[in-house]
Motif scaffolding. Structure first.
Motif, mmCIF file in Angstrom:
data_model
loop_
_atom_site.group_PDB
_atom_site.id
_atom_site.type_symbol
_atom_site.label_atom_id
_atom_site.label_comp_id
_atom_site.label_asym_id
_atom_site.label_seq_id
_atom_site.Cartn_x
_atom_site.Cartn_y
_atom_site.Cartn_z
ATOM 1 N N SER A 1 0.907 -1.130 -0.207
ATOM 2 C CA SER A 1 -0.043 0.216 -0.470
ATOM 3 C C SER A 1 0.890 1.468 -0.271
ATOM 4 N N VAL A 2 2.122 0.842 0.340
ATOM 5 C CA VAL A 2 2.856 2.469 0.858
ATOM 6 C C VAL A 2 3.749 2.236 -0.439
ATOM 7 N N ILE A 3 3.071 1.411 -1.859
ATOM 8 C CA ILE A 3 3.731 1.808 -2.599
ATOM 9 C C ILE A 3 2.862 1.924 -3.706
ATOM 10 N N ILE A 4 1.820 1.564 -4.259
ATOM 11 C CA ILE A 4 0.380 1.124 -4.599
ATOM 12 C C ILE A 4 -0.673 1.217 -3.376
ATOM 13 N N PRO A 5 -1.026 2.271 -3.071
ATOM 14 C CA PRO A 5 -2.797 2.078 -1.903
ATOM 15 C C PRO A 5 -3.690 1.509 -2.774
#
Length: 59
Positions: free
Chosen positions: A14-18
């Motif tokens: 999620s930090v990369i692509i929520p």
């Protein structure tokens, strides 16, 4: 894997692509589309929503 370990990996994604973390948690449901919209409006709202979805516990 334990549920806590899976939550950890969902949060990392999620930090990369929520929306990816939300998808892994709930699939193509309403929260996924809300998260897509929030992420398009701004990364931080999408990230907050994704972490909230992943960490909330439903009974």
């Amino acid at each position: 894997m334990k549920e806590g370990t899976m939550d950890f990996w969902r949060i990392i994604l999620s930090v990369i692509i929520p929306p990816v973390g939300v998808f892994l948690q709930v699939g193509f449901g309403l929260h996924f589309w809300i998260n897509i919209l929030l992420t398009l409006l701004g990364y931080i709202p999408g990230l907050i929503h994704a972490i909230w979805i992943i960490t909330r516990k439903t009974n």
